[in-house]
Design a protein around this motif. Structure first.
Motif, PDB file in Angstrom:
ATOM      1  N   ARG A 105      18.591  22.519 135.202  1.00 35.26           N
ATOM      2  CA  ARG A 105      17.142  22.541 135.421  1.00 35.26           C
ATOM      3  C   ARG A 105      16.461  23.196 134.224  1.00 35.26           C
ATOM      4  NH1 ARG A 105      19.018  26.451 139.114  1.00 35.26           N
ATOM      5  NH2 ARG A 105      18.450  28.549 138.450  1.00 35.26           N
ATOM      6  N   ASN A 106      15.143  22.976 134.161  1.00 37.10           N
ATOM      7  CA  ASN A 106      14.410  23.386 132.957  1.00 37.10           C
ATOM      8  C   ASN A 106      13.913  24.830 132.982  1.00 37.10           C
ATOM      9  OD1 ASN A 106      12.313  23.274 134.756  1.00 37.10           O
ATOM     10  ND2 ASN A 106      11.189  21.639 133.719  1.00 37.10           N
ATOM     11  N   HIS A 107      14.347  25.602 133.989  1.00 36.93           N
ATOM     12  CA  HIS A 107      13.906  26.991 134.035  1.00 36.93           C
ATOM     13  C   HIS A 107      14.945  27.853 134.745  1.00 36.93           C
ATOM     14  CE1 HIS A 107      12.841  25.450 137.986  1.00 36.93           C
ATOM     15  NE2 HIS A 107      12.915  26.690 138.410  1.00 36.93           N
ATOM     16  N   ASN A 108      14.965  29.114 134.375  1.00 37.57           N
ATOM     17  CA  ASN A 108      15.796  30.097 135.088  1.00 37.57           C
ATOM     18  C   ASN A 108      15.242  31.486 134.795  1.00 37.57           C
ATOM     19  OD1 ASN A 108      17.923  30.851 136.773  1.00 37.57           O
ATOM     20  ND2 ASN A 108      19.271  31.274 135.053  1.00 37.57           N
ATOM     21  N   GLU A 127      23.023  29.970 128.652  1.00 36.27           N
ATOM     22  CA  GLU A 127      21.693  29.366 128.739  1.00 36.27           C
ATOM     23  C   GLU A 127      20.984  29.488 127.394  1.00 36.27           C
ATOM     24  OE1 GLU A 127      20.308  30.243 133.243  1.00 36.27           O
ATOM     25  OE2 GLU A 127      20.735  32.005 132.013  1.00 36.27           O
ATOM     26  N   ARG A 156      16.137  25.164 127.532  1.00 39.80           N
ATOM     27  CA  ARG A 156      16.261  23.946 126.708  1.00 39.80           C
ATOM     28  C   ARG A 156      17.508  23.171 127.076  1.00 39.80           C
ATOM     29  NH1 ARG A 156      16.840  25.546 121.066  1.00 39.80           N
ATOM     30  NH2 ARG A 156      17.040  23.341 120.646  1.00 39.80           N
ATOM     31  N   LYS A 208      12.241  31.853 132.754  1.00 41.97           N
ATOM     32  CA  LYS A 208      12.197  31.393 131.362  1.00 41.97           C
ATOM     33  C   LYS A 208      12.461  29.895 131.290  1.00 41.97           C
ATOM     34  CE  LYS A 208      14.029  34.299 128.220  1.00 41.97           C
ATOM     35  NZ  LYS A 208      14.995  35.221 127.581  1.00 41.97           N
ATOM     36  N   SER A 209      11.881  29.283 130.284  1.00 38.94           N
ATOM     37  CA  SER A 209      12.045  27.859 130.075  1.00 38.94           C
ATOM     38  C   SER A 209      13.402  27.596 129.416  1.00 38.94           C
ATOM     39  CB  SER A 209      10.897  27.363 129.194  1.00 38.94           C
ATOM     40  OG  SER A 209      10.994  25.985 129.010  1.00 38.94           O
ATOM     41  N   VAL A 259      18.868  19.182 130.098  1.00 38.90           N
ATOM     42  CA  VAL A 259      18.107  19.240 131.352  1.00 38.90           C
ATOM     43  C   VAL A 259      18.164  17.865 132.035  1.00 38.90           C
ATOM     44  CG1 VAL A 259      15.779  19.498 132.322  1.00 38.90           C
ATOM     45  CG2 VAL A 259      16.608  21.101 130.575  1.00 38.90           C
ATOM     46  N   PHE A 307      17.399  29.168 125.801  1.00 42.99           N
ATOM     47  CA  PHE A 307      16.014  29.144 126.252  1.00 42.99           C
ATOM     48  C   PHE A 307      15.081  28.559 125.188  1.00 42.99           C
ATOM     49  CE2 PHE A 307      18.038  32.723 128.528  1.00 42.99           C
ATOM     50  CZ  PHE A 307      17.848  32.279 129.820  1.00 42.99           C
ATOM     51  N   ALA A 308      13.910  28.157 125.650  1.00 40.25           N
ATOM     52  CA  ALA A 308      12.932  27.533 124.757  1.00 40.25           C
ATOM     53  C   ALA A 308      12.454  28.499 123.672  1.00 40.25           C
ATOM     54  CB  ALA A 308      11.740  27.031 125.567  1.00 40.25           C
ATOM     55  N   ASP A 309      12.528  29.804 123.958  1.00 40.01           N
ATOM     56  CA  ASP A 309      12.065  30.785 122.956  1.00 40.01           C
ATOM     57  C   ASP A 309      13.122  31.078 121.888  1.00 40.01           C
ATOM     58  OD1 ASP A 309      13.941  32.328 124.253  1.00 40.01           O
ATOM     59  OD2 ASP A 309      12.509  33.737 125.129  1.00 40.01           O
TER      60      ASP A 309
END
Lengths: 77, 169
Positions: B48-51, B137, B57, B54-55, B99, B139-141
């Protein structure tokens, strides 16, 4: 003995390394690794150990020729 | 390491329990029909796109493949014997999983749905708690974190004792 680590442990240790120190049991190995890298202490407490790809207990006797895998808590799925 | 399971018809499909390839849910399901089974359950654990707020990737999985393969085989056999399943199969992906892609699939087939659901839950719970597979994981950041791991030992005091979800249903 040859030590192999996975996942988060790779941030604390080399993925695979040789250990020359005199270590007699898995419990002693756990302690040794904690002393070598105190930052890994918390995760090491939760790790399982395997010798020749079979899980062993803390009481398992080591001869020094083993391939030992340190297995952090699973996070598959 | 590949294991052919006599209790799954899909011998010609990619039957590795641990795979670097994209999991082909449709192909696996197509091969999971059995004359004696009135129920087939397919569980797909997907990225999934979040956890934790946090977003995400993508996820990156790694496994101790030899041990994981042996353990999944044992779990499938235990489930098959306990619920008299026609089919018990599981496959977990390693490497980068994007994702919406499937990271793990569990397929069970039995005479009636109760056994298929219960055994499927049993298999995925044991895989998640016991089998040496780990996720990182991304993350987008730009940060990453090994996480989502089994925390049972904090409650049980034993790294080999788990609190399985299937036991609390």
């Amino acid at each position: 003995m040859r030590i192999q680590v996975f996942a988060v442990l790779k941030t604390f240790f080399k993925k695979e390394f040789e250990l020359k120190a005199r270590i007699n049991t898995i419990a002693e190995l756990r302690t040794h690794l904690r002393v070598v890298n105190p930052d890994a202490a918390a995760v090491l407490e939760l790790c399982r150990f395997a010798v020749q790809d079979e899980f062993v207990t803390d009481q398992y006797i080591l001869t020094g020729n083993e391939h030992i895998v340190v297995i952090p808590p699973s996070s598959g799925g | 390491m590949s294991i052919s399971l006599s209790f799954h018809q899909a011998a010609e499909v990619n039957m590795d329990f641990i795979t670097k390839k994209e999991i082909d849910l449709v192909a696996l399901l197509q091969k999971s029909h059995c004359p004696s089974a009135g129920a087939v359950v397919l569980f797909s654990g997907e990225v999934r796109n979040h956890n934790i707020g946090k977003s995400v990737r993508y996820l990156e999985y790694e496994a101790h493949t030899n041990m994981a393969t042996k353990m999944i085989a044992e779990i499938l056999l235990a489930a098959r014997n306990r619920w008299s399943l026609s089919i018990a199969f599981a496959q977990h992906r390693i490497g980068k999983v994007k994702v919406t892609e499937s990271a793990v699939v569990v397929i069970t087939a039995s005479v009636h749905r109760g056994e298929a659901y219960a055994s499927n839950r049993y298999i995925i719970d044991r895989i998640k708690h016991e089998v040496p597979i780990w996720k990182c994981e991304h993350f987008a950041d730009g940060t990453k974190e090994w996480g989502g791991n089994c925390n049972c030992a904090k409650d049980t005091g034993d790294v080999n004792k788990h609190l399985y979800e299937f036991e609390s249903v």
